[in-house]
Design an enzyme around this catalytic site. Structure first.
Site, PDB file in Angstrom:
ATOM      1  N   ASP A  97     -12.084  -3.278   0.024  1.00 34.67           N
ATOM      2  CA  ASP A  97     -10.876  -3.589  -0.729  1.00 34.67           C
ATOM      3  C   ASP A  97      -9.965  -2.367  -0.841  1.00 34.67           C
ATOM      4  OD1 ASP A  97      -9.205  -5.197  -2.264  1.00 34.67           O
ATOM      5  OD2 ASP A  97     -10.854  -6.011  -3.451  1.00 34.67           O
ATOM      6  N   ASP A 154      -5.610 -13.504  -2.556  1.00 37.31           N
ATOM      7  CA  ASP A 154      -6.400 -13.736  -3.770  1.00 37.31           C
ATOM      8  C   ASP A 154      -6.156 -15.130  -4.316  1.00 37.31           C
ATOM      9  OD1 ASP A 154      -7.643 -11.325  -3.828  1.00 37.31           O
ATOM     10  OD2 ASP A 154      -6.464 -10.459  -5.450  1.00 37.31           O
TER      11      ASP A 154
END
Ligand code: GLA
Length: 723
Positions: free
Chosen positions: A456, A524
């Site tokens: 990430d 997301d």
């Protein structure tokens, strides 16, 4: 007619062809290099013809000689158009004029054109490689300082490429967090289209891709070209319509002031600029990029391996980890058919929320006193692979790492850091930072035999200064290369390790990172309707096999909207499918539907990931996509209704990519019950939920088929099989 050899390099002209593309470059020794043509192959032409056809015309009121558009459109050529190379030696030597020194054929279908400017002592090596399978051209430029005094480079495009002026329209890409890959249509204009990204990652807002087309180009017809910069840092894309009728595109790294200063014999290498052209519409551009990525860039290992169904813990537990809950989730995930279990954020250091712990890459003894072994053992016992989340480039000020090394972060002296998710960016260009990260991650991969890393990167990088060093220049370029090196080193050390590139969703999605990653976390946002739009936008450049797409909770955590399990599954199947929800909160009925959906994905994933992707022209109220097997013997098409339909009758669906003369049995394979909200419908008439009906490819493509009357936020998936 002159047949083109795949590659020919003679003293004056470089020609290469393949994948329906032709590139012809005039490269006479001591002259300026010039692209005579790049675009869809033109049979029966040669460089002399192209040279004459592109001859400059004097017009009153203008310069009395041609100013050649070179591979860098550098200032010494007398260009008044935006240069592709801006550099100087402390304000001098800015009038670069690069002349051909040597041309070399490269393996396959490519050439390196070496140029030099004797007056400034600057050299440029241009590399152009055509993938003859896909028709994607990879271009890059390397600038070398051959003088003893330093030379500062402010801008160097991967290359300056001429555009067919008929490609007057642009499909550009914009977006935001949880809304990546939005397309924007720009009509004909004079002047410049410029997109710049300084986020320090590929960014949510500005994907480095540009598509050009004519006003009448469709998915299947008409001229189009596509360009992508394979780079995960800052970037600039610009299309310039010059007043003399020429058009050019430049894409390259956007540099901070003074960031690249070349000492004697030092070089700067641009990222690769990828380009392709077609006369067969936008679908052909996407197909070329998908083929190129799959065959030339993704590591062969993950290409051969079926993409496993993920279970990701993030939206199921967020930071509330405990061994018992995680094991229960793993059991439930395996029960519905997951094949890889990914433990997301919250397992390490003092990471009980997003305010602390980043940088402390050891298993939290408070949460997991026995380490992760009980979880990993259980995951494997359940037949799943094990994946773990990291955010290597980041540190929370509240962490042991930051307390020990406050000078390891990127910052600019004299300004306060910009707050962003309570974290700062580590300076990966520092060897000690690089080594720390490598050792910590490698130790965990080794100890737990981790199969997969979700990598990430959750903040923009506003002040990429080299703090704690005497040289305070910006290091964004070195930072991006440092991240690439870290990924490469891990992949070399652990050859079967797979990596997902995530940056709060799709903010690091590009072909540069995909050289060392196998999947991108597309967004997301797991809202099944938004995902139809996001994945469609991403599909211009990315094949389904790399697009992580998860079934989220019934009420989407980001949009608050509710969707049926059938629709959530339908939106996740056209991608690399996964799950990201607390399965305990779903009803038995929905868990059963989910398990069936996972079975369907597994049954068809070879087709989904190995076939040719099609976006069927669709109005904004629907998204219609499909995948056709290379043999054209089988296909899967999805029709998703995203808004109330504009007309009383449902849309007709015009299939694409089939063989017109073959006969196909059509069945509906999703949802499992007839989705028609009014009957009788075409579904009954065609027995599509049962044995199906056989139609010719031509009828399905040219005459089309009525879709069933659906509620918005539902989808139908058709399976077509040649009989
Ligand atoms: C980012 C990712 C999410 C999740 C969280 C964890 O937002 O995109 O999928 O991993 O970080 O903090």
């Amino acid at each position: 007619m002159t047949a083109h050899l795949p590659l020919s390099v003679n003293a004056d002209v470089v020609t290469f062809t393949g994948g329906g593309v032709l590139v012809v470059i005039e490269a006479k020794k001591n002259e300026r290099p010039k692209i005579l043509y790049c675009g869809p192959d033109i049979a029966g032409t040669d460089a002399n013809q192209l040279s004459l056809l592109s001859r400059w015309q004097y017009v009153h009121g203008g310069a009395s000689q041609e100013r050649t558009l070179t591979l860098s459109n550098e200032l010494g050529t007398g260009t008044l158009a935006p240069p592709g190379l801006i550099a100087s030696r402390d304000g001098e030597d800015w009038a670069l004029d690069l002349r051909v020194v040597e041309v070399q054929a490269l393996e396959g279908s490519g050439a390196e054109i070496q140029c030099f400017d004797p007056s400034t002592k600057i050299g440029a090596n241009y590399r152009l490689i055509l993938d003859r399978n896909s028709g994607v051209l990879t271009c890059s430029t390397q600038i070398t300082n051959h003088a003893d005094t330093p030379f500062t480079l402010d801008w160097c495009a991967g290359m300056t490429l001429p555009l067919d002026p008929r490609l007057s329209e642009i499909t550009g890409f914009s977006g935001r967090w949880a809304g990546e890959f939005q397309t924007e249509e720009i009509g004909a204009f004079q002047g410049s289209y410029v997109r710049e990204n300084m986020a320090g990652r590929t960014s949510h807002e500005c994907f480095p891709g540009v598509i050009l087309k004519t006003a009448t180009t469709t998915e299947t017809h008409g001229a189009a070209s596509g360009f992508h910069l394979a780079w995960s840092g800052n970037h600039r894309s610009r299309v310039d319509r010059l007043s003399d009728g020429r058009s050019v595109i430049q894409m390259g790294e956007l540099l901070w002031p003074g960031e690249i200063r070349l000492g004697a014999r030092e070089s700067y290498q641009t990222p690769n600029l990828l380009a392709t052209w077609s006369n067969e519409g936008l679908g052909a551009i996407s197909h070329a990029f998908h083929t190129h990525l799959s065959t030339q860039i993704l590591k062969k290992r993950s290409i051969a391996k079926p993409r496993p169904v993920h279970f990701n813990t993030w939206e199921a537990v967020y930071f509330f980890h405990n061994q018992e809950n995680i094991i229960e989730l793993a059991e439930r995930a395996a029960h519905v058919g997951a094949e890889r279990f990914v433990l997301d954020d919250g397992w390490f250091g003092a990471r009980r929320n997003d305010k602390a712990g980043l940088g402390d890459w050891w298993v939290s003894p408070d949460v997991y006193p026995d380490g992760l072994h009980p979880i990993v053992d259980k995951v494997r016992e359940l037949g799943m692979e094990f994946g773990l989340w990291f955010e290597p480039e980041m540190v929370n000020p509240d962490s042991d790492l930051f307390r020990a090394h406050p000078d390891w972060v990127l910052e600019a002296s004299g300004v306060d850091p910009i707050g962003f998710r309570n974290q700062l960016t580590l300076n990966v260009s520092k060897p000690e930072v690089f080594d720390y990260l490598y050792e910590k991650i490698a130790a965990l991969v080794d100890e737990y035999k981790i199969d997969y890393i979700k990598w990430d990167m959750n903040r923009d990088c506003h002040h990429p200064g080299n703090s704690g060093s005497s040289d305070k220049r910006a290091v964004m370029h070195l930072q991006t290369l440092g991240v690439y090196r870290l990924l490469d080193r891990l992949r070399d050390a652990f050859p079967s390790l797979e990596i997902e590139s995530c940056a709060s969703g799709g903010a690091r999605a590009d072909y540069g990172v995909l050289r060392r990653a196998d999947r991108i976390w597309t967004s997301d946002n797991n809202d099944a309707r938004d995902r139809q739009h996001i994945q469609k936008g991403a599909s211009y450049f990315f094949p389904l096999r790399v697009l992580g797409s998860h079934v989220g909770p019934k009420k989407c955590h980001i949009t608050g909207r509710r969707f049926s399990m059938e629709f959530r599954v339908a939106s996740a199947i056209f991608g690399h499918m996964g799950l990201e929800l607390n399965l305990a909160l779903e009803s038995d009925a929905d868990r059963a539907v989910l398990a069936k959906g996972i079975d369907l994905y597994k049954e068809h994933r070879a087709l989904l990931h190995g076939g040719t992707f099609h976006r069927l022209s669709s109005a904004p109220h629907a998204n219609v996509v499909g995948v056709v097997a290379p043999s054209r013997g089988e296909a899967l098409f999805s029709y998703a209704l995203l808004e109330s339909r504009p007309q009383s009758a449902p849309d007709r669906m015009f299939f694409s990519g089939l063989d017109p003369v073959r006969q196909y049995r059509v069945q509906i394979v999703w949802p499992q019950a007839d989705p028609s909200i009014n009957t009788p419908s075409i579904v009954e008439a065609g027995d599509f939920m049962g044995k199906g009906t056989v139609f010719s490819g031509a009828a399905l493509m040219e005459f089309g088929m009525q879709t069933p009357p659906l509620h918005p936020d539902s989808a139908v998936i058709y399976h077509l099989e040649e009989i």
